[in-house]
Each structure stands twice: as C-alpha cells, then as structure tokens.
Design an enzyme around this catalytic site. Structure first.
Site, PDB file in Angstrom:
ATOM      1  NE  ARG A  26      19.707  18.149  66.568  1.00 30.60           N
ATOM      2  CZ  ARG A  26      18.465  18.608  66.453  1.00 30.60           C
ATOM      3  NH1 ARG A  26      17.511  17.793  66.033  1.00 30.60           N
ATOM      4  NH2 ARG A  26      18.177  19.855  66.749  1.00 30.60           N
ATOM      5  CG  ASN A  44      18.608  16.684  69.749  1.00 30.79           C
ATOM      6  OD1 ASN A  44      19.753  16.267  69.640  1.00 30.79           O
ATOM      7  ND2 ASN A  44      18.308  17.981  69.775  1.00 30.79           N
TER       8      ASN A  44
END
Length: 789
Positions: A26, A44
């Site tokens: 990320r 996520n």
C-alpha cells in the site's frame, strides 16, 4: 510528479490478488499515485488489495506499468482485474482502513529474513532500535508464524498484545515510511522482550546485550541451549565442540541424523564447505533456507554434527536475534576460532518442533541447560526449509519456513475446493481453490499423536486463512496411513483415493503445467500398489487423469514388512536368496559370513510361507540391500538403521568418494529387461547386477568403486527402460519424482543419460520429490478426475 497533458479524467477500480499484504504494497501504491498525480484510495480486504485511481489516461497507464515492473521486494502479483468507474473528483489519494468481505483471496507472506536496512539500524549505536532483537519493517520479519486471521492487520496477529508507543505509531501511520503498516512494528520501549530461563528461574537483565553476552559465554563453554526463533525453538551448541555435540545427540535421542548449522556470514560458510555461486545466492536469499553443501577436507566442525556424510546443512542468520547471537558468539571465542552453532529443531526425535513456551519448557528441559525465550507468541509452528542444488537446479528436501504458505499457481481451475492429505512420512497437506494450491509447511512423519495434532491444527488454520471449505478430500491408498484414516473419518462426503506413485508424477506435471502424457519414473522406498504389493520403482505413462504401469523392478519379499525397512540386512539376504537360492549362505563374502544363521532360518520360513513378507519393487530397498552387502551403515550390520533412508544415504556418500579416474570409467553392471509374455509390461531384472556386485566384493574392489558403479548402472537401467517405452508410446518427455531422486549423484547421472536419448526431462522444483510433494500431486489428480465426471 510527471507532467500530465491529457485533460480527460478517467477512474479505474483495480483488484489485485497475490502476496500484497504486509509487504509494503500500500505505501508503494500511495507513492506511485503521488508520483503520477493520481487521486483515489487503496485498502486491504479479504480478497487482496483494492485500488481506485483517477487521473489522465497517460498517468493511469504509467501507474499500471509501475504495478507490473516496480514492485516491493516481497510482493507478488498473481492477478490484476481492472474496470472503469465513474470519476469522483477527489483532491487527494489516501490509504483507507482494511475491509472484510465474505470471500477471502488475500495471501499471507512467508516469514522473511531481516533486510539490510533493518540490519544497519540493529548495529547502529545511534539508532533507537540498536541491539533490539525484534527489529523489522514491511520488507522483512515474521508473517505466517504470527498471523491468526485475515485481513493481515496487527489485531489479527500475536503482536496485538503490544500497543505501539507514540514514536512507533507515527512510523506505522506514515504512508511513506518503510514501517507503514508493518504489523510486527515495535521498539525496545513497546515491543517484545527476550528473557533467559535457567533451571526454573527466569532471568531478565537491564539490557539485551548483557543477556546475549551471558548466553554466548555459556555456548562457548559447551552449554546446550534452547533458542526461540520465528517458527519454533532451536537447540543450539558450539558446533566445533565435540563433547557438546555428542551430549546433544544423547539428550535429543538423535543418534546419527545430521544437525543443521548456522554461521554468521558467507565467508564462514566458505571456510567449512565448497560454495558455488548458485548455493551462495540461495544461502543469502531473503528466504534463508538450510542449504546442503559439500564439506571441505579437514573441516573443523565436530564429526558428530554430520556422521558418515560429506555434506553439511548450513544456514545464515535470518532474525535480528540470530545476528546478535552470532556476532556476540564470535567475540566470546578464542581469536581465530570460527563461530559455528548447531541449530537443530527443538524437539526429541520424531516429535514436532516445540513452539509454545510452556510446552517447550516441559519437553526441552531434559535436553538443555537453559532457554533463551521471548514474550512474542508463535501462532503456527514452522520448521526451517532444507534445499540443495541438484543437476544444476534448486531442489527442495523440505519446504517450510520462508516458502509456506505461498501458493503454487496451477495451470487449470479446480472444479471445487479440495483438501489433499499427503502421505505418512515428511507429511504436508494441500488445500486448493481456483487456480491456487496451498501446500502446507512441513508437518513431519505422522507416527505419533503430537504430529497428528499438528497436522489437524495446520489444516484448520489454512482453511480459515484462505477461506477454503473443502468439498472433496483426497488421500493415499495405503489403509494404515494416519493421513488416510483422517480422510476416511472426515465429514467431507466426497473422498478420492490416489495411488502413491501416480501422485509423485502428478506433482511434477502440476508444477510445470503439463497436460499431455509423459513417461513418469517414480522411485522411492514405499508406496501402496494397486495390486497390494509395496511399489517403489515404477515407470509409467501418465497424465493427471490416469496412468499405466509399463515397467517395474523385480518383486522381492519384504521380510517382516516394516522391519525390513529398519534392518537393511534383511533386504540384502532376500536379494541374495532370490539370486542364489538357499546356496547364498555359501557365498564367500563378509555379509554372509557374519549373518546370524538362526535369525535367517526364521526369516526364510516366513518368506517361504509368505508370512508378513509382501512383495516389493522398491528402488529404495534395492539401495538398502546393496548398502548392507557393502557393510553399510557402518557398525549396524544386523541392527536397526537410526533414521529413515540412512543406508541409501551412506551408499551415496561412499559413491561420491570415487576418484576422478574411477568416474571416467564407463563399465556398468549387467541387468536384464524381461518383457512379461502377452503384455506390454517389462520387469527390470537386477539379478545379474547382484551377482556382479558379489563378484566385485570377492575381488576386493573398494566400497566407493562399487557404490559409484551401482549408481551409474541404475541410471542406465532407468534410462534404457524409458527409451524402450518411447518405442511403444512415442512419448519424449520424462517426469522424475520420489524420494530416491533426492540422491544427487543418481539424479544427475540419470538426467545426463535421458538427455543423451533426446528426452525432455522434468523434475520437482516447487515441492520436494519426496513425500512432502505428494499432496500437490493428489490435489492435481483429484481435480482432473472431478473435471472428467
């Protein structure tokens, strides 16, 4: 930021599946979005990572290219699904909170060795984590062994009991920090701590350094200690201390099987062993397996570390604690001494590795003089992986830490979720859905309740992590395997039995994505045959749907069943009786002269009455027989071997001692290939080989010479059998699998001969050729059979 001239705004929703959680993915996405001037979000979820990005077509194309070409080091993308959605006209790009969903496709990264950035901090006196044994970031550290559930967030790991201090929390929440959402992130103020348990007392000193120095001084003085690692406890001692190594063998009840070693760096490994470029790469990889290396002459390691072997199993440090220990241990030794520690699994022989602290204190107390432990719990035990370079390629002997639970991609869709239970020895299980096969970490030999419990716990954990509810269960045909009994007792209604050696070959087919039939050579010690015999040298035509057995080794009685596996001299006597009849007792070689005639008289009666003497075609048992004829294992003429495969391993070791002059000779022992009348099946008759070996023994030829010649002959026999089968079938691809192909000399000889016959040769590369790879083959066959219904 790249300049963007395209004024047309577009928005894309991107779903990414693969190893993309807990690996800095990320922050990578965030950085790329900023770089290309994109807005949107990333989060996520239970399926992987979801991204929405908005910007110009040019910027979006550049962003997609970065996804393919510039991933973080531990990330792996299996699939990218992109769709266009309506623009939202945001002004920023953000990392959103994780989301749960009904279906889970997220993958968990394996545990990974300490990265270079963390190592620099670990040994930097100015760094706030200087000397902290739990330093990590998104590029390294524990994953699989601490994860309890997905999505992979801190509250679903064993780190949930350690609230981050303000400084760690700032790092954790900084999208451009390499510790952004590093779930095990911690420091000396807020994270786990080590302690030393010494004879009933837990000792914690003011500094970790003091504790480490106390421990290495004990190791240098000959102590045996338990040391908590990522996936369980190791038993450690000074590998150059002969007495300490022998004490460890006695306490652990491990009489002969080699111990693994840990050394501080590649330079130390090169002072013990020959290390090729490929082996150096494997040793230093972020997965850090144990690598089998050829010992140098006059290697200083105590002979008891690897008795009767000319190899050592070496690994480099893979946790911060290991690095601290090895560096301190070097300073505790006399100048010029090498820092080499035995680092073997923390268990008694045949038991699973200890990983829970209370259990470790109970089970390891009789073995160790103290325990270096910590208050960070291990959720899932996981042994070290073991590998070597064979025939120019990496080969697994044990696939575990550093690799599990990374899935093996399949070239076909599974028709429904499956559970394959594997075999009895070196067990792994395999769960699969979609195009992914999740082969478990190494479970071990299913010979006791503790290992069976570990097997069941592992299955439950994998089912939960990867949201797999099996609709069919797959098992080996052997009715007495505990894994088979587990499957048959399971509530899963659809049960599929798979022949052992077909599963071995199918594991190769599944790895390489092969759909067409091949010639399969499955060679091992024991596998339940479709005729009730004990198979173990089977040459077949096979695809995932089925197989046809076209050649096999001559059946010989396995006198006493399992006892013949434990006592190789029984196989030697059975082969001699097969070749010479009862007159073999008069054959003038040391084996027959030392044979206990009273014992043999009883066994001969068992054999003649077919009492507990099933026929076997096992190549592993032929290796046992030849080893016993040559007096191997040494000192165990009519006793039990000390571990599975010991006789065959020692035979291989002896063969590698053959001089270059011997190896240049091409003389082979004779053999026959007898076609069964009215059938396409050939029996590989090694009676002439046994006669010739007896003659060589009588002529006084050396053990290495005979052992080497035997290996070359078996390679030629198998290659010739494949050549004859090609004449029948037209097939030109050969798949090799089974535990016998852990023998590097045999595998290299056989591949050379097959390639000389212009065969395309395939071997296991993602799973072991031994029974640790069976579960993958079982899964692949079951899927093919279900698709065909």
């Amino acid at each position: 930021m790249d300049s963007v001239t395209d004024p047309v705004l577009q928005r894309q929703r991107i779903l990414i599946q693969g190893i993309v959680q807990g690996v800095g993915f990320r922050p990578f996405i965030y950085g790329q979005a900023l770089h290309y001037g994109l807005v949107g979000f990333v989060f996520n979820d239970s399926q992987g990572v979801t991204i929405e990005v908005e910007g110009s077509l040019l910027a979006l194309a550049s962003f997609q290219r970065a996804l393919r070409e510039e991933l973080p080091p531990l990330a792996r993308i299996d699939s990218i699904a992109t769709e266009s959605v309506q623009p939202c006209h945001e002004t920023t790009f953000v990392i959103a909170h994780s989301q749960a969903s009904n279906q889970r496709y997220a993958l968990i990264s394996p545990d990974t060795a300490t990265c270079d950035d963390c190592l620099r901090e670990l040994f930097d006196p100015a760094d706030r984590r200087y000397g902290y044994p739990f330093i990590n970031c998104t590029n390294c550290g524990p994953r699989f062994t601490i994860v309890q559930d997905v999505p992979y967030d801190r509250d679903k790991t064993t780190m949930r009991t350690f609230p981050m201090c303000p400084t760690c929390l700032v790092e954790y929440e900084d999208s451009l920090n390499r510790r952004f959402h590093a779930q095990p992130n911690a420091c000396p103020l807020c994270g786990p701590q080590v302690s030393f348990y010494d004879g009933g007392t837990t000792i914690s000193t003011t500094t970790t350094n003091d504790l480490i120095m106390r421990i290495v001084q004990q190791l240098a003085a000959g102590a045996i200690l338990a040391i908590k690692g990522l996936g369980g406890y190791h038993l450690a001692c000074d590998a150059l201390n002969t007495e300490a190594v022998q004490q460890l063998r006695q306490r652990k009840h491990r009489e002969a099987k080699p111990f693994a070693l840990m050394v501080p760096d590649l330079n130390t490994a090169r002072q013990l062993c020959v290390v090729s470029a490929a082996e150096a790469t494997l040793l230093q990889s972020h997965r850090r397996p144990i690598v089998l290396l050829r010992q140098l002459p006059n290697c200083p390691v105590a002979s008891g570390v690897s008795p009767a072997y000319n190899t050592l199993g070496i690994m480099l440090p893979y946790t911060p604690l290991h690095h601290l220990l090895l560096r301190a241990f070097t300073t505790a030794l006399a100048p010029g001494s090498l820092a080499v520690l035995v680092m073997t699994s923390g268990n008694l022989s045949d038991e699973p590795i200890a990983y829970q602290d209370d259990d470790a204190r109970t089970r390891l107390a009789p073995i160790v003089d103290g325990m270096l432990t910590s208050n960070r719990d291990i959720y899932m035990r996981c042994d070290d992986s073991v590998m070597h370079i064979s025939a120019g390629n990496v080969q697994f002997l044990r696939r575990s830490r550093g690799y599990a639970p990374e899935p093996i991609p399949l070239s076909f869709d599974l028709p429904l979720p499956l559970l394959a239970c594997g075999g009895h020895l070196k067990n792994t299980f395999c769960l699969g859905k979609g195009r992914r096969a999740f082969v478990s970490h190494h479970i071990g030999d299913l010979e006791n309740l503790e290992t069976l419990t570990s097997f069941k716990e592992g299955i439950k954990h994998f089912q939960n992590l990867f949201d797999i509810d099996p609709q069919a269960i797959v098992y080996d045909l052997h009715p007495e395997y505990l894994a088979t009994k587990y499957a048959l007792d399971s509530a899963i209604p659809q049960k599929i039995g798979i022949q052992h050696h077909h599963a071995h070959i199918a594991s190769v087919l599944a790895e390489h994505g092969l759909q067409e039939p091949v010639i399969g050579v499955a060679a091992d010690g024991t596998g339940y045959g479709t005729d009730g015999a004990v198979w173990g040298c089977e040459i077949m035509t096979a695809n995932l749907l089925g197989f046809e057995r076209l050649a096999y080794l001559t059946y010989i009685p396995l006198i006493g069943g399992e006892q013949a596996i434990r006592q190789p001299w029984r196989m030697a006597a059975a082969y001699l009786a097969h070749v010479y009849g009862s007159a073999f007792l008069e054959v003038a070689i040391p084996f027959t002269q030392q044979l206990d005639r009273a014992k043999w008289h009883i066994l001969a009666q068992m054999m003649s009455s077919h009492l507990n003497s099933p026929p076997t075609s096992s190549l592993g048992r032929l290796f046992d027989a030849v080893a016993a004829l040559l007096g191997l294992p040494q000192g165990l003429a009519q006793s039990n071997v000390l571990y599975e495969g010991q006789a065959a391993v020692e035979l291989e070791m002896q063969a590698t001692y053959a001089t270059d002059a011997m190896q240049e000779e091409t003389e082979l022992y004779p053999f026959l290939m007898d076609r069964i009348e009215g059938q396409m099946t050939t029996v590989l008759n090694v009676a002439p080989l046994i006669r010739a070996i007896v003659n060589d023994i009588q002529q006084g030829r050396t053990v290495p010479k005979i052992a080497y010649r035997f290996h070359c002959t078996i390679a030629e026999l198998l290659a010739q059998a494949c050549h004859e089968i090609r004449k029948q079938t037209g097939l030109s691809s050969v798949a090799l699998s089974g535990g016998v192909f852990q023998n590097r000399l045999l595998l290299e000889q056989l591949i050379t001969r097959l390639e000389a016959f212009s065969f395309q040769v395939y071997t296991n590369r993602r799973v072991p050729p031994n029974d640790g790879g069976l579960s993958l083959g079982q899964l692949a066959i079951a899927a093919a059979q279900l698709r065909a219904i």
